[in-house]
Design an enzyme around this catalytic site. Structure first.
Site, short mmCIF file in Angstrom:
data_model
loop_
_atom_site.label_atom_id
_atom_site.label_comp_id
_atom_site.label_asym_id
_atom_site.label_seq_id
_atom_site.Cartn_x
_atom_site.Cartn_y
_atom_site.Cartn_z
N HIS B 129 0.89 -1.25 0.15
CA HIS B 129 -0.06 -0.09 -0.08
C HIS B 129 0.74 1.35 0.06
O HIS B 129 1.90 1.14 0.53
CB HIS B 129 -0.81 -0.26 1.38
CG HIS B 129 -2.19 0.78 1.25
ND1 HIS B 129 -1.71 2.52 1.56
CD2 HIS B 129 -3.15 0.69 1.20
CE1 HIS B 129 -2.78 2.89 1.78
NE2 HIS B 129 -3.84 2.25 1.55
N ASP B 206 3.23 -4.57 8.08
CA ASP B 206 2.29 -3.79 8.08
C ASP B 206 0.85 -4.73 8.25
O ASP B 206 0.40 -5.65 7.15
CB ASP B 206 2.03 -3.29 6.54
CG ASP B 206 0.76 -2.35 6.18
OD1 ASP B 206 -0.06 -2.60 7.03
OD2 ASP B 206 0.70 -1.82 5.02
N GLN B 209 -4.48 -5.10 7.26
CA GLN B 209 -5.33 -5.88 6.61
C GLN B 209 -5.49 -7.14 7.55
O GLN B 209 -6.45 -7.96 7.47
CB GLN B 209 -5.30 -6.35 5.01
CG GLN B 209 -5.53 -5.06 4.36
CD GLN B 209 -7.06 -4.53 4.16
OE1 GLN B 209 -7.84 -4.98 4.57
NE2 GLN B 209 -7.13 -3.31 3.93
N LYS B 232 -10.28 -0.56 10.73
CA LYS B 232 -10.76 -1.80 9.81
C LYS B 232 -10.93 -3.04 10.35
O LYS B 232 -11.18 -3.80 10.04
CB LYS B 232 -9.38 -1.85 8.99
CG LYS B 232 -8.98 -0.97 7.90
CD LYS B 232 -7.97 -1.35 6.92
CE LYS B 232 -7.02 -0.21 6.14
NZ LYS B 232 -8.06 0.43 5.15
N CYS B 372 -4.73 2.36 -3.50
CA CYS B 372 -3.53 2.89 -2.88
C CYS B 372 -2.31 2.19 -3.24
O CYS B 372 -1.40 1.84 -2.44
CB CYS B 372 -3.87 3.33 -1.45
SG CYS B 372 -4.88 4.50 -1.21
#
Lengths: 169, 417
Positions: B129, B206, B209, B232, B372
């Site tokens: 991303h 990261d 998600q 999220k 993104c």
């Protein structure tokens, strides 16, 4: 708020996807760069990635022809295709005036279609009812503005939402 | 939802009843919300926690001597402990609240990046991303360090072999996406962390998600730092988490200076507050952090294993239904077992914006565009994709609505059903 507005004035997908638009999307006119181009410009929509390259042949103050390239959604590409047909044969002044009217139509869903004769371009009038798609419709016209302003010896203040630039000419 | 339902398919009807927004209609159709990779909807408990904070205990934290300040401080710090437990951190002092994943990653790029020299290498993946790419690009401009990328394999996944090709003795930082927001694939983080450790590099994950969808344990991942966002995973917007191993965070310089993050301040210099406050300058997002606590309670009540199983089952169903459509291309791993909750696709050369607009008229919310991840779009060779992403409240019938909407889009563009 949207639902109130919609209940008084239902917004249908048919308003956006008119036959003329789908026809130009499937069978784009004047696709490709022109060998006789006197000026070329391009622009893109950073939020979605749609892009348009435009080559314009201008002789003695008249737009003799346009060619376009790029990729994107049906609205951005058909808007460009229709534009190349509608601008051919116009004076610089007339083309710029027309561009102004089309951009008003694309952004204002109360635009009076009887006030100006926009021909087939009126098929784009439904875009104003779909706020997130307005930029798709505008892209080709912002690139045209950039090209025509440059041909007239002017500079266009860059619209930061839809960056455009002259690539040759 | 009782403990007995853990590990079994979720009772989505009971879950859905707790999300007020799922009762609304869009253009005369029930909302089918399939844009969860962008942000998830919020249960009533989270909304209540937010209003409850402002209604009953609003105060600035960490410095007030009155009851409200004490209560607000306790509630805020309690969530820090919840987060530590949620990701298996060894101490709540390892949990820093930020605005979002992006800010967490920028904090790391700014502080760790300052130590890099020309020729040092930062390893990312082809699937990042922009939030885990642009901050590092800024670092390379400041320091002369260079970026290297772990490429996708033939199955459009990050694997151990592609990682091995990118990590070497010059690698100082490895910062990779755990679960791709486009491909849905899960990277083998633990193995890659092992490679990073072997060359003395810092390992950053990261988890924006992954944290919402699968159990995430920082110890098992072998990470040095991990970043994710509350919004999220049923929480409010405006809260991010940065987790870091305590000895590493202690060794980092501050990112932002100001109130709350200091110990002693003179005209000339200051000393820093203890962890984690060294990294939380200024009044934090107290209300939203507290509401995030309610989101974590909600997730824990259901259980991350059960959520992962539910997401996997829905993903398998969606991949099966979508792949039966003529002219539909799915990006990412071919095997549904290799992916979770995110399906990027293109249908019949209809641009994804047109697909999204047509679906929206049926109440189906998906994402369209570059997500993104513009470099990944170029790697995949497409300008944009549509993306459907699922969460614990989604049902099979909503996948069916997606498929019906796609068929309608096809018809509108002149394709027969």
């Amino acid at each position: 708020m949207t639902s109130n507005r919609e209940s008084q004035n239902p917004i249908d997908l048919d308003d956006l996807y008119r036959d003329v638009i789908l026809d130009h999307y499937r069978s784009p006119r004047n696709r490709g760069a022109r060998d006789d181009a006197t000026i070329s410009a391009e622009g893109f929509n950073p939020s979605c990635g749609d892009e348009i390259q435009l080559s314009v042949a201008i002789l003695d103050g008249t737009v003799n022809g346009l060619g376009f390239g790029g990729s994107g959604c049906s609205i951005s590409q058909s808007s460009a295709s229709m534009m190349t047909e509608a601008m051919t044969g116009r004076s610089l002044e007339s083309a710029r005036e027309m561009s102004k009217h089309v951009q008003q139509m694309l952004t204002d869903d109360t635009f009076d279609l009887d006030a100006v004769d926009l021909g087939d371009l009126e098929a784009l009038s439904g875009v104003a009812k779909f706020p997130v798609r307005i930029k798709c419709g505008l892209l080709a016209w912002k690139v045209l503005d950039q090209a025509l302003a440059n041909a007239s010896g002017e500079s266009v203040s860059d619209d930061s939402d839809i960056p455009t630039r002259v690539t040759s000419g | 939802m009782t403990a007995a339902t853990k590990g079994t398919p979720l009772d989505t009807a009971a879950i859905r009843a707790q999300f007020p927004i799922l009762a609304r209609e869009v253009h005369g159709h029930p909302l089918v919300y399939l844009d969860n990779a962008a942000t998830t909807q919020k249960p009533q408990a989270v909304i209540d926690a937010l209003t409850g904070y402002y209604s009953t205990m609003n105060a600035n934290i960490h410095r007030g001597l009155h009851t409200l300040a004490e209560e607000a401080t306790a509630a805020y710090e309690h969530v820090r402990k919840q987060v530590a437990e949620f990701i298996g951190a060894s101490s709540h002092r390892e949990v820093v609240f930020t605005r979002n994943t992006t800010e967490s990653l920028n904090l790391l790029a700014y502080t760790l990046g300052a130590r890099l020299k020309p020729g040092d290498e930062i390893v990312l993946t082809a699937a990042e991303h922009h939030s885990n790419l642009v901050p590092w690009q800024l670092v390379t401009q400041r320091t002369g360090a260079v970026l290297r990328f772990i490429e996708l394999n033939d199955d459009q996944q990050i694997d151990v072999d592609t990682a091995r090709a990118a990590i070497n003795a010059n690698t100082r930082i490895v910062s990779i996406v755990h679960m791709s927001n486009v491909l849905g694939s899960i990277a083998p983080v633990a193995e890659i962390a092992e490679m990073a450790r072997a060359v003395g590099a810092t390992m950053i994950v990261d988890a924006a998600q992954s944290a919402p969808h699968i159990p995430v344990d920082v110890g098992e991942l072998g990470a040095d730092y991990l970043a994710f966002s509350a919004h999220k995973m049923l929480g409010p917007t405006g809260v991010g988490v940065l987790w870091g191993r305590q000895e590493l965070l202690a060794d980092l310089d501050p990112f932002l200076g100001g109130g709350e993050m200091i110990s002693v301040v003179t005209r000339e210099e200051s000393s820093w507050a203890a962890l984690p406050h060294k990294f939380e300058a200024g009044t934090p997002n107290i209300a939203d952090v507290i509401a995030f606590g309610a989101a974590l309670d909600f997730l824990n009540e259901i259980g991350m294993d059960a959520i992962a199983a539910h997401d996997a089952e829905l993903t398998e169903y969606a991949v099966d239904r979508l792949s039966r459509l003529e002219g539909l291309d799915i990006y990412g791993p071919a095997d549904p077992a290799e992916r979770s909750a995110v399906i990027a696709f293109n249908y019949r050369d209809i641009h994804s914006h047109d697909v999204a607009t047509i679906l929206d008229r049926s109440g189906v919310a998906i994402r369209a565009g570059h997500h993104c991840a513009q470099p990944l779009m170029r790697t995949l060779g497409v300008p944009a994709t549509a993306r459907a992403s699922f969460y614990l409240y989604n049902e099979r019938s909503e996948i069916d609505a997606l498929v019906d909407g796609l068929l309608e889009a096809g018809e509108r563009f002149g394709f027969e059903r």
